[in-house]
Design an enzyme around this catalytic site. Sequence first.
Site, PDB file in Angstrom:
ATOM      1  N   SER A  71     -64.878  48.928 145.670  1.00 28.47           N
ATOM      2  CA  SER A  71     -64.795  48.942 144.402  1.00 28.47           C
ATOM      3  C   SER A  71     -66.142  48.683 143.388  1.00 28.47           C
ATOM      4  O   SER A  71     -67.124  49.250 143.493  1.00 28.47           O
ATOM      5  CB  SER A  71     -63.689  48.112 143.892  1.00 28.47           C
ATOM      6  OG  SER A  71     -62.981  48.568 142.471  1.00 28.47           O
ATOM      7  N   ASP A 130     -63.211  53.039 148.249  1.00 27.88           N
ATOM      8  CA  ASP A 130     -62.114  53.317 147.157  1.00 27.88           C
ATOM      9  C   ASP A 130     -62.598  53.327 145.623  1.00 27.88           C
ATOM     10  O   ASP A 130     -61.863  52.451 144.875  1.00 27.88           O
ATOM     11  CB  ASP A 130     -60.846  52.354 147.309  1.00 27.88           C
ATOM     12  CG  ASP A 130     -59.544  53.193 146.799  1.00 27.88           C
ATOM     13  OD1 ASP A 130     -59.508  54.318 147.218  1.00 27.88           O
ATOM     14  OD2 ASP A 130     -58.596  52.516 146.175  1.00 27.88           O
ATOM     15  N   HIS A 144     -55.277  49.516 147.294  1.00 27.12           N
ATOM     16  CA  HIS A 144     -56.781  49.572 146.936  1.00 27.12           C
ATOM     17  C   HIS A 144     -57.761  48.975 147.863  1.00 27.12           C
ATOM     18  O   HIS A 144     -58.782  49.308 148.182  1.00 27.12           O
ATOM     19  CB  HIS A 144     -56.992  49.117 145.440  1.00 27.12           C
ATOM     20  CG  HIS A 144     -58.286  49.120 144.980  1.00 27.12           C
ATOM     21  ND1 HIS A 144     -59.077  50.331 145.119  1.00 27.12           N
ATOM     22  CD2 HIS A 144     -58.865  48.345 143.993  1.00 27.12           C
ATOM     23  CE1 HIS A 144     -60.145  50.039 144.554  1.00 27.12           C
ATOM     24  NE2 HIS A 144     -60.195  48.959 143.873  1.00 27.12           N
TER      25      HIS A 144
END
Length: 350
Positions: A156, A181, A308
């Site tokens: 991320s 992700d 996530h």
Amino acid sequence: MDSSTLASLPEERESTDQPQQQDQSLSAFASLPHRPPTQTSLQKYSPVDWLGYFDREDDICIPDSNDVFHVYMAGKEGPVVFCLHGGGYSGLSFALSAKIIKEKARVVAMDLRGHGKSTSENDLDLSIETMCNDVVAVVKAMYGDSPPAIVLVGHSMGGSVAVHVAARKAIPSLAGLVVVDVVEGTALASLIHMQKILSSRMQHFSSIEKAIEWSVRGGTLRNIDSARLSIPTTLKYNESKKCYIYRARLEETEQYWRGWYEGLSEKFLSSPVPKLLLLAGTDRLDRALTIGQMQGKFQMVVVRHTGHAIQEDVPEEFATLILNFISRNRIGPHGVEIPGLRRPFQSQPK
């Protein structure tokens, strides 16, 4: 990654966009008297030490500054898998996967500025330029001018840092790039919701166990074993309020969020090293990455049945994907030759 999952910044999307999961026994048998928590339930969410996953920890002091970055290390041989966590996480986000990766490679997981056990002159300066400088400075402090082969792995927010570091070509032995992700288009689209998400999440915890329980029951993390390892270092004790609060003050860093993601896809595609993109859903590719993927510019794997934080939810699968990536691209202790990327410390052929 769509506007309903909000997979970018605070890595807290599921706990706020979806109703908090209810204990099945409470909903199905609401008429039964409430039972006080047992010692077993307290143990279920008790913190776990990182020893046994990483081999050691260290504080890396950056010359000519007061910045000290905490790193966790594992493994003795092979290339270095250098891990960068997402916003609000810590280096221990990679603990469970590090235990597997270290069997065939070295692992370094860094607490980024304003996170975990790292300390800096300005914990709120989460600009992409500053975080990139931090990573390059830590690599140089650890390995000097001749670092081993390094595979940058970023989740991320950490994924955006990894991409920008790779684009700078500031690490001469960079041999691979793994982004977990995060995709530019959907990340930028979701920024409008970030402050609401940050303010809506639970802010105070009476104990670390309660924070771990909330992260699992709320859906932020799906692996209780990883939560017990990684959540404690994302908190700090507030003496005045007599409770635990978040270590990272993400809500005060909004001015930097857009800079994390703008231009990310093109920087990723143009990086002259083998690349792997791990996603938790197929709907997360933007146009540039879709075209690049069709042209074979990078490897993409969609990891099913995960949230996530792929590296935390399915650490065994994550570790296997990293090791397969290293093997597939023949990334060894001394790195691999990347066309067009000349390492400054190598002598030129005569």
